[in-house]
Design a protein around this motif. Sequence first.
Motif, PDB file in Angstrom:
ATOM      1  N   LEU A   1       0.663  -1.192   0.031  1.00 39.80           N
ATOM      2  CA  LEU A   1       0.080  -0.043   0.041  1.00 39.80           C
ATOM      3  C   LEU A   1       0.877   1.151   0.004  1.00 39.80           C
ATOM      4  CD1 LEU A   1      -1.469  -2.068   2.400  1.00 39.80           C
ATOM      5  CD2 LEU A   1      -3.286  -0.694   1.792  1.00 39.80           C
ATOM      6  N   LEU A   2       0.591   2.148  -0.774  1.00 42.00           N
ATOM      7  CA  LEU A   2       1.350   3.371  -1.056  1.00 42.00           C
ATOM      8  C   LEU A   2       0.357   4.604  -0.827  1.00 42.00           C
ATOM      9  CD1 LEU A   2       3.298   2.457  -4.278  1.00 42.00           C
ATOM     10  CD2 LEU A   2       4.041   2.159  -1.922  1.00 42.00           C
ATOM     11  N   HIS A   3       0.926   5.359   0.292  1.00 41.52           N
ATOM     12  CA  HIS A   3       0.189   6.581   0.789  1.00 41.52           C
ATOM     13  C   HIS A   3       0.313   7.470  -0.187  1.00 41.52           C
ATOM     14  CE1 HIS A   3       3.606   8.882   2.188  1.00 41.52           C
ATOM     15  NE2 HIS A   3       4.224   7.693   2.788  1.00 41.52           N
ATOM     16  N   GLY A   4      -0.531   8.775  -0.223  1.00 42.12           N
ATOM     17  CA  GLY A   4      -0.220   9.868  -1.029  1.00 42.12           C
ATOM     18  C   GLY A   4       0.359  10.909  -0.395  1.00 42.12           C
ATOM     19  N   ARG A   5       0.530  11.885  -1.291  1.00 41.63           N
ATOM     20  CA  ARG A   5       1.513  13.299  -0.540  1.00 41.63           C
ATOM     21  C   ARG A   5       0.750  13.755   0.596  1.00 41.63           C
ATOM     22  NH1 ARG A   5       4.744  16.763  -3.778  1.00 41.63           N
ATOM     23  NH2 ARG A   5       3.713  15.996  -5.764  1.00 41.63           N
ATOM     24  N   GLY A   6       1.581  13.818   1.506  1.00 39.62           N
ATOM     25  CA  GLY A   6       1.284  14.315   2.837  1.00 39.62           C
ATOM     26  C   GLY A   6       0.626  13.190   3.866  1.00 39.62           C
ATOM     27  N   GLY A   7       0.574  11.963   3.366  1.00 46.96           N
ATOM     28  CA  GLY A   7       0.101  10.900   4.009  1.00 46.96           C
ATOM     29  C   GLY A   7       1.013  10.056   4.522  1.00 46.96           C
TER      30      GLY A   7
ATOM     31  N   ALA B   1      -0.713 -10.563   4.149  1.00 50.35           N
ATOM     32  CA  ALA B   1       0.229  -9.482   4.781  1.00 50.35           C
ATOM     33  C   ALA B   1       0.195  -8.270   4.103  1.00 50.35           C
ATOM     34  CB  ALA B   1       1.549 -10.128   4.501  1.00 50.35           C
ATOM     35  N   LEU B   2       0.215  -7.137   4.949  1.00 46.20           N
ATOM     36  CA  LEU B   2       0.063  -5.930   4.598  1.00 46.20           C
ATOM     37  C   LEU B   2       1.332  -5.132   4.701  1.00 46.20           C
ATOM     38  CD1 LEU B   2      -3.245  -4.948   6.241  1.00 46.20           C
ATOM     39  CD2 LEU B   2      -2.594  -5.942   3.712  1.00 46.20           C
ATOM     40  N   LEU B   3       2.015  -4.458   3.656  1.00 48.07           N
ATOM     41  CA  LEU B   3       3.314  -3.778   3.646  1.00 48.07           C
ATOM     42  C   LEU B   3       3.133  -2.153   3.073  1.00 48.07           C
ATOM     43  CD1 LEU B   3       5.331  -6.704   1.930  1.00 48.07           C
ATOM     44  CD2 LEU B   3       5.324  -6.199   4.310  1.00 48.07           C
ATOM     45  N   ALA B   4       3.524  -1.345   3.965  1.00 50.02           N
ATOM     46  CA  ALA B   4       3.298  -0.093   3.540  1.00 50.02           C
ATOM     47  C   ALA B   4       4.536   0.751   3.704  1.00 50.02           C
ATOM     48  CB  ALA B   4       2.311   0.715   4.377  1.00 50.02           C
ATOM     49  N   PRO B   5       5.338   1.257   2.432  1.00 51.95           N
ATOM     50  CA  PRO B   5       6.454   1.888   2.704  1.00 51.95           C
ATOM     51  C   PRO B   5       6.217   3.281   3.213  1.00 51.95           C
ATOM     52  CG  PRO B   5       6.381   0.669   0.578  1.00 51.95           C
ATOM     53  CD  PRO B   5       5.133   0.668   1.369  1.00 51.95           C
ATOM     54  N   GLN B   6       7.183   3.977   3.669  1.00 50.23           N
ATOM     55  CA  GLN B   6       7.187   5.480   4.234  1.00 50.23           C
ATOM     56  C   GLN B   6       7.873   6.390   3.349  1.00 50.23           C
ATOM     57  OE1 GLN B   6       5.434   7.454   7.157  1.00 50.23           O
ATOM     58  NE2 GLN B   6       6.191   8.784   5.630  1.00 50.23           N
ATOM     59  N   ALA B   7       7.126   7.253   2.562  1.00 52.21           N
ATOM     60  CA  ALA B   7       7.950   8.377   1.899  1.00 52.21           C
ATOM     61  C   ALA B   7       8.797   9.241   2.922  1.00 52.21           C
ATOM     62  CB  ALA B   7       7.313   9.043   0.892  1.00 52.21           C
TER      63      ALA B   7
ATOM     64  N   SER C   1      -3.464   8.663  -4.925  1.00 48.49           N
ATOM     65  CA  SER C   1      -3.370   9.983  -5.483  1.00 48.49           C
ATOM     66  C   SER C   1      -1.591   9.560  -5.817  1.00 48.49           C
ATOM     67  CB  SER C   1      -3.420  11.103  -4.307  1.00 48.49           C
ATOM     68  OG  SER C   1      -3.007  12.141  -4.785  1.00 48.49           O
ATOM     69  N   GLN C   2      -0.753  10.540  -4.925  1.00 51.16           N
ATOM     70  CA  GLN C   2       0.775  10.271  -5.503  1.00 51.16           C
ATOM     71  C   GLN C   2       0.912   8.919  -5.443  1.00 51.16           C
ATOM     72  OE1 GLN C   2       4.178  11.754  -3.025  1.00 51.16           O
ATOM     73  NE2 GLN C   2       4.348  13.273  -4.669  1.00 51.16           N
ATOM     74  N   GLY C   3       0.301   8.165  -4.537  1.00 52.50           N
ATOM     75  CA  GLY C   3       0.906   6.840  -4.156  1.00 52.50           C
ATOM     76  C   GLY C   3       0.282   5.679  -5.295  1.00 52.50           C
ATOM     77  N   ALA C   4      -1.063   6.422  -5.954  1.00 49.92           N
ATOM     78  CA  ALA C   4      -1.517   5.471  -7.109  1.00 49.92           C
ATOM     79  C   ALA C   4      -0.564   5.848  -8.312  1.00 49.92           C
ATOM     80  CB  ALA C   4      -2.814   6.057  -7.310  1.00 49.92           C
ATOM     81  N   CYS C   5      -0.113   6.983  -8.666  1.00 51.67           N
ATOM     82  CA  CYS C   5       0.630   7.175  -9.577  1.00 51.67           C
ATOM     83  C   CYS C   5       1.954   6.445  -9.435  1.00 51.67           C
ATOM     84  CB  CYS C   5       1.062   8.692  -9.684  1.00 51.67           C
ATOM     85  SG  CYS C   5      -0.092   9.954  -9.987  1.00 51.67           S
ATOM     86  N   LEU C   6       2.424   6.106  -8.155  1.00 51.62           N
ATOM     87  CA  LEU C   6       3.785   5.292  -8.268  1.00 51.62           C
ATOM     88  C   LEU C   6       3.256   4.099  -8.318  1.00 51.62           C
ATOM     89  CD1 LEU C   6       6.479   5.316  -7.299  1.00 51.62           C
ATOM     90  CD2 LEU C   6       5.861   5.459  -4.936  1.00 51.62           C
ATOM     91  N   THR C   7       2.244   3.577  -7.850  1.00 48.51           N
ATOM     92  CA  THR C   7       1.943   2.251  -7.921  1.00 48.51           C
ATOM     93  C   THR C   7       1.960   1.680  -9.388  1.00 48.51           C
ATOM     94  OG1 THR C   7       0.419   2.069  -5.973  1.00 48.51           O
ATOM     95  CG2 THR C   7      -0.265   0.880  -7.626  1.00 48.51           C
TER      96      THR C   7
END
Length: 205
Positions: free
Chosen positions: A22-28, A46-52, A103-109
């Motif tokens: 899962l990739l968060h958006g800008r500011g998330g 299993a859920l994996l969420a990187p941090q920007a 959002s930004q995470g969707a673009c990166l995805t």
Amino acid sequence: MHQEPLRRAGQPLATATKALILLHGRGGSPADILSLARHLHVSDFALLAPQATQNTWYPNSFLAPPAQNEPWLSDALAAVGRAVAEAETAGISKDNIYFLGFSQGACLTLEYVARHATRYGGVVAFTGGLIGDQLYATNYAGDFAGTPIFIGTSDPDFHVPVERVRASTKLLTGLGATVTERIYLNMGHTISQEEINVANSLIFK
């Protein structure tokens, strides 16, 4: 940059048979995007969420020339790659690895999977498109082999033009993905219950 520890939730990687990145958006944050999991049919994942770094994957619009978002963009793609590698090291094959971003995470995805097209479990992009001032087809390779991808967005959306969503759908389809594109009139820059329902029925079924 983007070297912060990976946030983990859901089932332990050691026993899970599926993983969702899962990739968060800008500011998330990872906590923000992981909170979506309670609404998705992913209780056995299993859920994996990187941090920007500083909560931003890259500094400028995703529609800027790619060089203007470097080296952040390359580092962001590498962060996604590390999450994929962690899942694979735990024995989860790519066809059981799923992706979701907002959002930004969707673009990166979408950018990550298009650059590494293969048979994945599925991909969800809540308001996003492929990255660049134009689509650079030479950046993308592989064969999705029917991977289901859902892209949902608003018309209009202040950050993501519908035209880029449609162009992204066309390119991903050309790489062998089965893309479901839904454009919602005046939805706003958010994730709707309707989008969650579609993601559950098409991707996390």
